[in-house]
Design a protein around this motif. Sequence first.
Motif, short mmCIF file in Angstrom:
data_model
loop_
_atom_site.label_atom_id
_atom_site.label_comp_id
_atom_site.label_asym_id
_atom_site.label_seq_id
_atom_site.Cartn_x
_atom_site.Cartn_y
_atom_site.Cartn_z
N SER A 175 -9.53 2.09 -3.63
CA SER A 175 -8.97 3.07 -4.29
C SER A 175 -7.57 2.99 -4.78
O SER A 175 -6.69 2.56 -4.30
CB SER A 175 -9.33 4.56 -4.10
N ASN A 230 -1.70 6.55 -5.34
CA ASN A 230 -2.09 6.65 -4.14
C ASN A 230 -3.04 5.37 -3.93
O ASN A 230 -4.36 5.24 -4.44
CB ASN A 230 -3.01 7.82 -3.60
N GLN A 247 -5.14 2.76 -1.62
CA GLN A 247 -5.97 2.97 -0.45
C GLN A 247 -6.77 1.64 -0.39
O GLN A 247 -7.86 1.42 -0.80
CB GLN A 247 -6.62 3.99 0.27
N LYS A 248 -6.29 0.50 0.38
CA LYS A 248 -7.50 -0.64 0.55
C LYS A 248 -8.50 -0.32 1.04
O LYS A 248 -9.64 -1.14 0.79
CB LYS A 248 -6.61 -1.79 1.19
N SER A 249 -8.45 0.48 2.12
CA SER A 249 -9.68 0.84 3.05
C SER A 249 -10.83 1.29 2.09
O SER A 249 -12.00 1.06 2.45
CB SER A 249 -9.34 1.59 4.21
N THR A 250 -10.49 1.91 1.09
CA THR A 250 -11.45 2.62 0.32
C THR A 250 -11.62 2.04 -1.20
O THR A 250 -12.26 2.31 -2.06
CB THR A 250 -11.30 4.19 0.07
N GLU A 269 0.64 -1.27 0.07
CA GLU A 269 -0.01 -0.08 -0.11
C GLU A 269 0.88 1.26 0.03
O GLU A 269 0.26 2.36 0.09
CB GLU A 269 -0.94 -0.07 1.31
N GLN A 270 2.23 1.32 -0.08
CA GLN A 270 2.87 2.16 -0.22
C GLN A 270 2.56 3.12 -1.46
O GLN A 270 2.54 2.48 -2.55
CB GLN A 270 4.29 1.87 -0.07
N ASN A 271 2.53 4.46 -1.37
CA ASN A 271 2.51 5.34 -2.44
C ASN A 271 3.62 5.27 -3.34
O ASN A 271 4.75 5.07 -2.77
CB ASN A 271 2.20 6.76 -2.12
#
Lengths: 113, 116
Positions: free
Chosen positions: A74, A67, A69-72, A56-58
Amino acid sequence: AQKVTQAQTEISVVEKEDVTLDCVYETRDTTYYLFWYKQPPSGELVFLIRRNSFDEQNEISGRYSWNFQKSTSSFNFTITASQVVDSAVYFCALENNFNKFYFGSGTKLNVKP
Amino acid sequence: DSGVTQTPKHLITATGQRVTLRCSPRSGDLSVYWYQQSLDQGLQFLIQYYNGEERAKGNILERFSAQQFPDLHSELNLSSLELGDSALYFCASSARLAGGGDNEQFFGPGTRLTVL
């Protein structure tokens, strides 16, 4: 079900503006890969980035940054200080655990001088 | 130049016919992917081969078939062509399967198929 959504059909910016292209994906796989591709007016496809679901590193590459983001769910793509040569259709894609690809419908970016 | 070649660049044929599209991957790349891009359906994944073996199948019609040969070039065969098969067909190659490290894809220029 796997799905990739690029809600922005077309974006127009003036040169030197920053622009973010959105990508939202759906998958139940724990292992998957996310991609961005560029298709300039000349029609060829150009690979930009591949990201695996565990990282998940940018990522930054010159004026491009991503960017994740697993949480969203996206995987957004930002172009800093856009240039006319950035004008293209950009596709986001998901490769699932079984190596099948799913593409978004693309975002057409127009960068005006 | 990506190093991936596709022939022919353009193909015009009639409904009901059969055509073969050819792809030569970059030297050393073992994976070959086929994609279809049409106005109606957008970009779609058709099929992937790795070192001669089929690895993944996407939205490939039964009228379509593909193979990867021992020299790693690949052919996509389209038969009983319909008007809706008119599209740009891209081939891409990469060094490996998805897993591990960088696995950049390199695309060929595409074959534009027009079915009349």
